[in-house]
Write a protein that holds these residues in place. Structure first.
Motif, PDB file in Angstrom:
ATOM      1  N   ALA A 104       6.471 -16.889   1.036  1.00 53.55           N
ATOM      2  CA  ALA A 104       6.270 -16.337   2.376  1.00 53.55           C
ATOM      3  C   ALA A 104       4.853 -16.602   2.868  1.00 53.55           C
ATOM      4  O   ALA A 104       4.639 -16.911   4.054  1.00 53.55           O
ATOM      5  CB  ALA A 104       6.559 -14.835   2.360  1.00 53.55           C
TER       6      ALA A 104
ATOM      7  N   PHE B 148       3.284  -8.445   6.143  1.00 55.26           N
ATOM      8  CA  PHE B 148       2.759  -7.880   7.391  1.00 55.26           C
ATOM      9  C   PHE B 148       2.472  -6.395   7.240  1.00 55.26           C
ATOM     10  O   PHE B 148       1.482  -5.878   7.750  1.00 55.26           O
ATOM     11  CB  PHE B 148       3.759  -8.116   8.534  1.00 55.26           C
ATOM     12  N   GLU B 149       3.351  -5.705   6.540  1.00 53.78           N
ATOM     13  CA  GLU B 149       3.163  -4.272   6.310  1.00 53.78           C
ATOM     14  C   GLU B 149       1.916  -4.013   5.477  1.00 53.78           C
ATOM     15  O   GLU B 149       1.150  -3.084   5.758  1.00 53.78           O
ATOM     16  CB  GLU B 149       4.398  -3.721   5.596  1.00 53.78           C
TER      17      GLU B 149
ATOM     18  N   LYS C 175       8.048 -11.707   4.139  1.00 53.52           N
ATOM     19  CA  LYS C 175       7.082 -11.801   5.237  1.00 53.52           C
ATOM     20  C   LYS C 175       6.823 -10.415   5.835  1.00 53.52           C
ATOM     21  O   LYS C 175       5.679 -10.047   6.130  1.00 53.52           O
ATOM     22  CB  LYS C 175       7.606 -12.739   6.328  1.00 53.52           C
ATOM     23  N   ALA C 176       7.910  -9.664   6.013  1.00 55.01           N
ATOM     24  CA  ALA C 176       7.771  -8.319   6.577  1.00 55.01           C
ATOM     25  C   ALA C 176       6.921  -7.441   5.663  1.00 55.01           C
ATOM     26  O   ALA C 176       6.100  -6.643   6.139  1.00 55.01           O
ATOM     27  CB  ALA C 176       9.151  -7.702   6.786  1.00 55.01           C
ATOM     28  N   LYS C 177       7.117  -7.606   4.369  1.00 51.98           N
ATOM     29  CA  LYS C 177       6.330  -6.844   3.403  1.00 51.98           C
ATOM     30  C   LYS C 177       4.844  -7.201   3.492  1.00 51.98           C
ATOM     31  O   LYS C 177       3.973  -6.326   3.445  1.00 51.98           O
ATOM     32  CB  LYS C 177       6.858  -7.114   1.987  1.00 51.98           C
TER      33      LYS C 177
ATOM     34  N   ALA D  98      12.350 -13.693   4.751  1.00 56.12           N
ATOM     35  CA  ALA D  98      12.002 -12.856   5.905  1.00 56.12           C
ATOM     36  C   ALA D  98      11.572 -11.471   5.452  1.00 56.12           C
ATOM     37  O   ALA D  98      10.626 -10.878   5.999  1.00 56.12           O
ATOM     38  CB  ALA D  98      13.197 -12.760   6.852  1.00 56.12           C
ATOM     39  N   GLU D  99      12.252 -10.928   4.442  1.00 58.94           N
ATOM     40  CA  GLU D  99      11.871  -9.619   3.909  1.00 58.94           C
ATOM     41  C   GLU D  99      10.468  -9.665   3.292  1.00 58.94           C
ATOM     42  O   GLU D  99       9.685  -8.724   3.442  1.00 58.94           O
ATOM     43  CB  GLU D  99      12.889  -9.181   2.854  1.00 58.94           C
TER      44      GLU D  99
ATOM     45  N   LYS E  82       7.114 -13.770  -2.369  1.00 56.44           N
ATOM     46  CA  LYS E  82       5.958 -13.438  -1.533  1.00 56.44           C
ATOM     47  C   LYS E  82       5.013 -14.634  -1.408  1.00 56.44           C
ATOM     48  O   LYS E  82       4.438 -14.876  -0.356  1.00 56.44           O
ATOM     49  CB  LYS E  82       5.220 -12.234  -2.105  1.00 56.44           C
TER      50      LYS E  82
ATOM     51  N   SER F 192      -1.540  -2.039   6.563  1.00 55.29           N
ATOM     52  CA  SER F 192      -1.232  -0.719   5.999  1.00 55.29           C
ATOM     53  C   SER F 192      -2.285   0.331   6.321  1.00 55.29           C
ATOM     54  O   SER F 192      -1.951   1.479   6.581  1.00 55.29           O
ATOM     55  CB  SER F 192      -1.043  -0.821   4.487  1.00 55.29           C
TER      56      SER F 192
ATOM     57  N   SER G 129      16.872 -14.908   4.082  1.00 51.38           N
ATOM     58  CA  SER G 129      16.817 -13.457   4.280  1.00 51.38           C
ATOM     59  C   SER G 129      15.738 -12.831   3.402  1.00 51.38           C
ATOM     60  O   SER G 129      14.956 -11.984   3.845  1.00 51.38           O
ATOM     61  CB  SER G 129      18.182 -12.836   3.967  1.00 51.38           C
TER      62      SER G 129
END
Length: 494
Positions: free
Chosen positions: A436, A349-350, A345-347, A342-343, A433, A354, A339
């Motif tokens: 990730a 991508f953001e 990875k999302a960060k 995944a968070e 990170k 950005s 979990s």
């Protein structure tokens, strides 16, 4: 000992034996073409260049009293030196340039004749190094090889000596033979001390790239024995720049000419670029100017590249193992780890999506306010390079430092995301990170550079890697492909 042997081998390979009299002919067909990596000279370069000057302290420093003055009444009858096909770190070329300094001559065009230079690539035949082209009235005189060139220079530009007595001649012969042998040995020293510099065109000035070329030869006031002049001439060779050599050794009347230009100083080196109107002293400033004006980028450290080639393959599997462990992959609650991964990875991508980054690094002091005032200038910058370019770095990593410096020199502005000071436990700030990044890109090595939302890898490695992208001329194309959103931002500035 090993280092000395390698340096000696490199120097001997780059220079011709004295018995040849000149280096073997070079053509674009007899040597495979590739570019070399040359970084901006460091303090070590200054030191070794100084030692090279000490080794040749008797040569290329002061004006020969037997030389015919180029400002005297006989100057109009002397031939003009139109071209010198030259390799800065060639032993035979050095002997020619030393004599040119001692005779206080001007060479209208010094042309790099390295195997990967434009002169060799565009030549239909081979080029002997050195080759000197002189002109007397309408007659062109071509001399190939150092021995023939030196004989020509002494015959044309020196006063004839009176005969000496046999006794004096015998004493001179004995002393001269000994000094000649010592001098011959020392003539190899500069090539060894400066091995790898001034002998090939660097990747940042490769003919395969759209690198700006001066329309008129640059003008360099220099003399052969000066350690700082050598550093500038090496870079001129490595950037494949044609220049006019105006020698200004000790005792040269050209020093007065230089003083009148500078307002009193006769310090060498001194560069004049008729293409831009720039006039400047100081080797460091000259070299920075040459890279900024006539190179596609400033290459990173050669030493770091050598270390990377050896160390990176060994450490890559170690990093792949350590990254998940530092992120807590060994914890009992596997779901919690996944979990958090995944968070992370999302960060990432953001972060890489950005905001577009406008690259305005042709003139680094420009601000968005200044760009807003000049819509034409802004449009030019935006059309050149607009991209998404976040990069993940460590603040203590030399690879990260060199990567950001390389992006800066290439005119790429970037968003920097720091993961801490290093990958060592306790110093890394966001190990999840990094794990990730490994899961997303297959590499946990840093820096990791993204363009257009896609990872191109790190400084030297990756797909294809930052340096490889620049050397192949692909980086600007990738930047162009990613510029759409950046143009919208640029439009909002007005």
């Amino acid at each position: 000992m090993m280092r000395s042997s390698l340096l000696l081998a490199a120097a001997l390979a780059a220079t011709a034996p004295l018995s040849w009299g000149f280096a073997p002919p070079i053509s674009s067909s007899n040597i495979p073409y590739h570019t070399a990596l040359h970084s901006v000279p460091t303090s070590l370069d200054t030191l070794t260049s100084g030692l090279a000057s000490i080794a040749r302290i008797k040569h290329g420093v002061s004006i020969d009293s037997k030389g015919i003055s180029m400002n005297g009444p006989g100057a109009k009858f002397l031939p003009k030196i139109k071209k010198l096909y030259d390799i800065e770190n060639s032993r035979e070329c050095r002997r020619v340039r030393e004599r040119i300094t001692e005779l206080d001559l001007v060479v209208e065009n010094v042309i790099a004749a390295c195997y990967n230079s434009r002169a060799v690539q565009e030549s239909t035949g081979s080029i002997t190094v050195p080759t000197l082209v002189a002109e007397r009235k309408d007659e062109e005189i071509v001399l190939k090889g150092s021995e023939s060139i030196l004989a020509f220079l002494d015959n044309e530009f020196t006063l004839k000596q009176k005969d000496v007595t046999n006794e004096a001649q015998d004493e001179e012969d004995v002393t001269g033979d000994l000094l000649s042998k010592v001098d011959e040995v020392l003539s190899f020293a500069p090539g060894i001390l400066r091995a790898g510099r001034g002998s090939t065109v660097c990747s940042a000035a490769s003919s395969s790239l759209a690198v700006p070329r001066p329309q008129k030869p640059l003008v360099l006031y220099s003399y052969e024995g000066n350690q700082f002049c050598r550093l500038v001439r090496e870079v001129l060779t490595e950037l494949d720049i044609v220049y006019e050599l105006r020698t200004a050794g000790k005792g040269s009347q050209r020093r007065q000419e230089l003083a009148s230009i500078t307002g009193g100083s006769s310090q060498c080196p001194y560069l004049i670029d008729p293409n831009t109107g720039i006039k400047m002293p100081e080797s460091k400033d000259i070299i920075k100017y040459l890279y900024k004006t006539y190179a596609d980028f400033v290459p990173p450290s050669e030493l770091l590249k050598s270390v990377s080639d050896v160390v990176t393959p060994l450490l890559k599997p170690v990093y792949k193992t350590i990254a998940p462990l530092q992120a807590g992959s060994s914890r009992e609650n596997e779901f919690e780890y996944k979990s958090e991964l995944a968070e992370a990875k999302a960060k990432i991508f953001e972060e890489i999506a950005s905001a577009p980054v406008v690259i305005c690094e042709y003139v680094s002091i420009l601000t968005f306010v200044e760009l807003r005032k000049n819509k034409t200038l802004c449009t030019n910058f935006c059309s050149f390079a607009i991209s998404w370019s976040p990069s993940d770095t460590y603040t203590l990593s030399p690879f990260c430092t060199e990567a950001t410096a390389l992006l800066d020199s290439a005119g790429v502005r970037y968003k920097e995301v720091s993961l801490g000071k290093e990958w060592i436990p306790g110093l890394i700030e966001d190990p999840m990170k990094r794990a990730a990044l490994l899961d997303m890109t297959g590499s946990s090595s840093l820096p990791n550079i993204f363009i257009g939302g896609n990872s191109i890898g790190g400084l030297f490695s990756g797909n294809p890697g930052l340096l490889a992208s620049l050397e192949a001329g692909k980086l600007k194309a990738m930047v162009e492909d990613a510029k759409g959103m950046g143009i919208n931002v640029a439009d909002e500035m007005y």
